[in-house]
Design an enzyme around this catalytic site. Structure first.
Site, PDB file in Angstrom:
ATOM      1  CB  ILE A  12      -3.954  -2.720 -10.093  1.00 41.37           C
ATOM      2  CG1 ILE A  12      -4.498  -3.380  -8.938  1.00 41.37           C
ATOM      3  CG2 ILE A  12      -5.210  -1.968 -10.620  1.00 41.37           C
ATOM      4  CD1 ILE A  12      -5.432  -2.457  -7.998  1.00 41.37           C
ATOM      5  CG  LEU A  35      10.382  -2.898 -14.142  1.00 42.82           C
ATOM      6  CD1 LEU A  35      11.342  -3.662 -15.038  1.00 42.82           C
ATOM      7  CD2 LEU A  35       8.817  -3.444 -13.934  1.00 42.82           C
ATOM      8  CD  GLU A  84       7.154   0.116  -1.697  1.00 42.16           C
ATOM      9  OE1 GLU A  84       6.528  -0.940  -1.894  1.00 42.16           O
ATOM     10  OE2 GLU A  84       8.544   0.008  -2.825  1.00 42.16           O
ATOM     11  CB  THR A 125      -6.621   1.824  -1.369  1.00 42.30           C
ATOM     12  OG1 THR A 125      -7.661   1.691  -0.314  1.00 42.30           O
ATOM     13  CG2 THR A 125      -5.540   3.335  -0.606  1.00 42.30           C
ATOM     14  CG  ASP A 126     -11.830  -0.184   0.707  1.00 47.89           C
ATOM     15  OD1 ASP A 126     -10.005   0.100   0.704  1.00 47.89           O
ATOM     16  OD2 ASP A 126     -12.777  -0.470   0.382  1.00 47.89           O
ATOM     17  CD  GLU A 127      -6.124  -1.188   3.076  1.00 49.23           C
ATOM     18  OE1 GLU A 127      -5.477  -0.721   3.621  1.00 49.23           O
ATOM     19  OE2 GLU A 127      -5.635  -2.151   2.278  1.00 49.23           O
ATOM     20  CE1 TYR A 150      -1.252   0.936  -0.194  1.00 49.93           C
ATOM     21  CE2 TYR A 150      -2.899   0.344   0.962  1.00 49.93           C
ATOM     22  CZ  TYR A 150      -2.463   1.078  -0.199  1.00 49.93           C
ATOM     23  OH  TYR A 150      -2.900   0.563  -1.446  1.00 49.93           O
ATOM     24  CB  ALA A 152      -1.622   7.241   6.635  1.00 45.33           C
ATOM     25  CE  LYS A 154      -2.602   4.427  -3.124  1.00 46.40           C
ATOM     26  NZ  LYS A 154      -2.194   4.885  -4.405  1.00 46.40           N
ATOM     27  CG  ASN A 179      -9.276  -5.389   0.155  1.00 45.63           C
ATOM     28  OD1 ASN A 179      -9.065  -4.228   0.289  1.00 45.63           O
ATOM     29  ND2 ASN A 179      -8.769  -6.536   0.348  1.00 45.63           N
ATOM     30  CG  ASP A 272      -5.365  -9.314  13.272  1.00 50.20           C
ATOM     31  OD1 ASP A 272      -5.469  -9.141  12.572  1.00 50.20           O
ATOM     32  OD2 ASP A 272      -6.851  -8.922  14.354  1.00 50.20           O
ATOM     33  N   GLY A 275      -3.252  -2.712  14.736  1.00 51.83           N
ATOM     34  CA  GLY A 275      -4.250  -1.632  13.656  1.00 51.83           C
ATOM     35  C   GLY A 275      -4.914  -2.023  12.581  1.00 51.83           C
TER      36      GLY A 275
HETATM   37  N1  LIG Z   1      -4.233  -3.952  -5.066  1.00 54.32           N
HETATM   38  C1  LIG Z   1      -5.449  -3.881  -4.400  1.00 54.32           C
HETATM   39  O1  LIG Z   1      -6.223  -4.219  -3.799  1.00 54.32           O
HETATM   40  C2  LIG Z   1      -5.887  -1.611  -4.568  1.00 54.32           C
HETATM   41  C3  LIG Z   1      -6.932  -1.979  -3.880  1.00 54.32           C
HETATM   42  C4  LIG Z   1      -7.235  -0.045  -4.644  1.00 54.32           C
HETATM   43  C5  LIG Z   1      -6.487   0.678  -4.426  1.00 54.32           C
HETATM   44  N2  LIG Z   1      -5.613  -0.235  -4.886  1.00 54.32           N
HETATM   45  C6  LIG Z   1      -4.438   1.368  -5.213  1.00 54.32           C
HETATM   46  O2  LIG Z   1      -3.788   0.513  -7.121  1.00 54.32           O
HETATM   47  C7  LIG Z   1      -2.274   0.559  -7.630  1.00 54.32           C
HETATM   48  C8  LIG Z   1      -1.733  -0.398  -8.553  1.00 54.32           C
HETATM   49  O3  LIG Z   1      -1.903  -1.536  -6.795  1.00 54.32           O
HETATM   50  P1  LIG Z   1      -1.515  -2.465  -6.915  1.00 54.32           P
HETATM   51  O4  LIG Z   1      -2.316  -3.510  -5.941  1.00 54.32           O
HETATM   52  O5  LIG Z   1      -1.462  -2.347  -8.656  1.00 54.32           O
HETATM   53  O6  LIG Z   1       0.018  -3.098  -6.608  1.00 54.32           O
HETATM   54  P2  LIG Z   1       1.397  -3.572  -7.144  1.00 54.32           P
HETATM   55  O7  LIG Z   1       2.223  -3.217  -5.741  1.00 54.32           O
HETATM   56  O8  LIG Z   1       0.707  -4.916  -7.569  1.00 54.32           O
HETATM   57  O9  LIG Z   1       2.079  -2.620  -7.842  1.00 54.32           O
HETATM   58  C9  LIG Z   1       2.857  -1.810  -8.017  1.00 54.32           C
HETATM   59  C10 LIG Z   1       3.770  -1.037  -8.975  1.00 54.32           C
HETATM   60  O10 LIG Z   1       4.178   0.198  -9.043  1.00 54.32           O
HETATM   61  C11 LIG Z   1       5.665   0.155  -9.456  1.00 54.32           C
HETATM   62  N3  LIG Z   1       6.193   0.738  -8.535  1.00 54.32           N
HETATM   63  C12 LIG Z   1       6.571   1.059  -6.550  1.00 54.32           C
HETATM   64  N4  LIG Z   1       7.135   2.340  -6.335  1.00 54.32           N
HETATM   65  C13 LIG Z   1       7.607   3.227  -7.428  1.00 54.32           C
HETATM   66  C14 LIG Z   1       8.391   3.827  -8.011  1.00 54.32           C
HETATM   67  N5  LIG Z   1       8.894   4.645  -6.959  1.00 54.32           N
HETATM   68  N6  LIG Z   1       8.303   4.472  -9.365  1.00 54.32           N
HETATM   69  C15 LIG Z   1       7.839   3.816  -9.928  1.00 54.32           C
HETATM   70  N7  LIG Z   1       7.174   2.522 -10.145  1.00 54.32           N
HETATM   71  C16 LIG Z   1       6.926   2.220  -8.694  1.00 54.32           C
HETATM   72  C17 LIG Z   1       5.996  -1.886  -8.678  1.00 54.32           C
HETATM   73  O11 LIG Z   1       7.091  -1.593  -9.568  1.00 54.32           O
HETATM   74  C18 LIG Z   1       4.641  -1.850  -9.393  1.00 54.32           C
HETATM   75  O12 LIG Z   1       5.068  -2.451 -10.824  1.00 54.32           O
HETATM   76  C19 LIG Z   1      -1.130   1.321  -5.384  1.00 54.32           C
HETATM   77  O13 LIG Z   1      -1.100   2.938  -6.127  1.00 54.32           O
HETATM   78  C20 LIG Z   1      -2.893   0.185  -4.718  1.00 54.32           C
HETATM   79  O14 LIG Z   1      -2.438   2.006  -3.358  1.00 54.32           O
HETATM   80  C21 LIG Z   1      -4.587  -1.097  -4.480  1.00 54.32           C
END
Ligand SMILES: NC(=O)c1ccc[n+]([C@@H]2O[C@H](COP(=O)([O-])OP(=O)(O)OC[C@H]3O[C@@H](n4cnc5c(N)ncnc54)[C@H](O)[C@@H]3O)[C@@H](O)[C@H]2O)c1
Length: 337
Positions: A12, A35, A84, A125-127, A150, A152, A154, A179, A272, A275
């Site tokens: 994202i 990265l 993460e 996140t909505d989670e 995860y 918790a 967030k 999502n 499954d 949780g």
């Molecule tokens: N994917 C979804 O459906 C979704 C939905 C709602 C919210 N989110 C939130 O959006 C955000 C991005 O999600 P995503 O799906 O793009 O995640 P992703 O796993 O694709 O990317 C996470 C990025 O964070 C970086 N990263 C991880 N740990 C790091 C650290 N300690 N220091 C610096 N960089 C670090 C990684 O290298 C990666 O580039 C997250 O906070 C997630 O909780 C995701």
């Protein structure tokens, strides 16, 4: 506006950065990313040569590195994506998830407070609402009842971020999205995993009965919502961001197979997730009222565009699927079928 984007090499975050520069939401974008297995500089290739763009490889847990970049760049805002982000990984190995998602957010908030940052957008996140019984849709006042390490982590980081507004008047806004799907998503989450397996004629592993309901949001709609929250959202507020598209997982998988021209016989059922929340559902009304934002992408069209992207970018998929991901896949799917 000058933006510091944590996690900007992920799914994202990289979409947000590409859009910020393409659509001139920002005059400068500095990506700060460790990265991890999920971060990929290839996702930033379209903006890599631009003078308004800078990439810094560093950990959000490293307070000194965060402080130096704040002093060097003086951003107007931090947009905080780094996390993460995978529930199954958080179940197998919660420690790095709590470290990055909670302590990493704490490190950023502290650096932002000391620096006197003007704006902090925390992407969540909505989670955090946990499973929502029918026929309810969660609004921003719905109780936070996270089910996995995860969610918790967030939920905890959301509350911490909001506490920095209440206590220190740091200008924090939290967004909680449903999502996401779209191009460049690491093939461990439902939609890219199923697309990638379908294109390779491999079995599509469905957790439990497949009737878990999720709301699906196209990634560009999510990024537009974050621009809207940055520009029109109020400090100390939470904004839900949903796609107005609730579907059971099994229906999503059927649509993928159908759109990819593959048989339903590829579907296979695996144990499954512990949780596993049954249903997420949320209302967007607050962000729409504040900014006029609404999700634009029709799900079938977004899915077709996403499948086409994965067809056209098989080398990208092959590269991200090698190595570490392969071990994770075996742990999650092969050993539980
Ligand atoms: N994917 C979804 O459906 C979704 C939905 C709602 C919210 N989110 C939130 O959006 C955000 C991005 O999600 P995503 O799906 O793009 O995640 P992703 O796993 O694709 O990317 C996470 C990025 O964070 C970086 N990263 C991880 N740990 C790091 C650290 N300690 N220091 C610096 N960089 C670090 C990684 O290298 C990666 O580039 C997250 O906070 C997630 O909780 C995701």
């Amino acid at each position: 506006m000058k933006l510091l984007v944590t996690g900007g090499a992920g799914f994202i975050g990289s979409c947000f950065v590409r859009m910020a520069l393409r659509e001139k939401h920002a005059a400068r974008v500095v990506v700060y990313d460790k990265l991890t297995y999920a971060g990929n500089l290839e996702n930033l290739q379209p903006v890599a040569g631009r003078p308004e763009f800078r990439f810094i490889q560093a950990d959000i847990l490293d307070g000194n590195a965060v402080e130096s970049v704040l002093h060097e760049e003086s951003p107007d805002a931090i947009v905080h994506f780094a996390a993460e982000s995978h529930v199954d990984r958080s179940i197998h190995s919660p420690a790095p998830v709590i470290e990055t998602n909670f302590n990493g957010t704490f490190t950023l908030l502290e650096a932002a407070r000391r620096f006197g940052l003007k704006r902090f957008l925390h992407v969540s996140t909505d989670e955090v609402y946990g499973s929502i019984p029918e026929p309810l849709d969660a609004d921003e006042n719905y109780p936070v009842r996270a089910s996995s390490p995860y969610s918790a982590s967030k939920a905890g980081s959301d509350l911490l971020a909001l506490s920095y507004f209440t206590t220190y008047k740091l200008n924090v806004t939290v967004t909680r999205a449903s999502n996401n799907y779209g191009p460049y998503q690491f093939p461990e989450k439902l939609i890219p995993l199923m697309i990638s397996n379908a294109l390779d004629d491999k079995p599509l592993p469905i957790y439990g009965d497949g009737l878990q309901v999720r709301d699906w949001l196209y990634v560009e709609d999510h990024c537009n919502a974050i621009f809207a929250a940055l520009e029109k959202g109020s400090p100390g507020e939470v904004y839900n961001v949903g796609g107005n598209c609730s579907l059971p997982n099994i229906e999503v998988v059927r649509r993928i197979l159908n759109a990819a021209g593959k048989p339903e016989s590829l579907m296979t059922y695996v144990t499954d997730r512990p949780g596993h929340d049954r249903r997420y559902a949320l209302t967007n009304e607050k962000l729409t009222r504040a900014s006029g934002w609404r999700p634009q992408m029709d799900f079938n069209e977004g899915l077709a565009a996403t499948i086409q992207w994965y067809r056209d970018n098989r080398d990208w998929v092959a590269r991200v699927k090698s190595g570490e991901y392969q071990r994770f896949y075996e742990l999650n799917y092969t050993s539980r079928s």
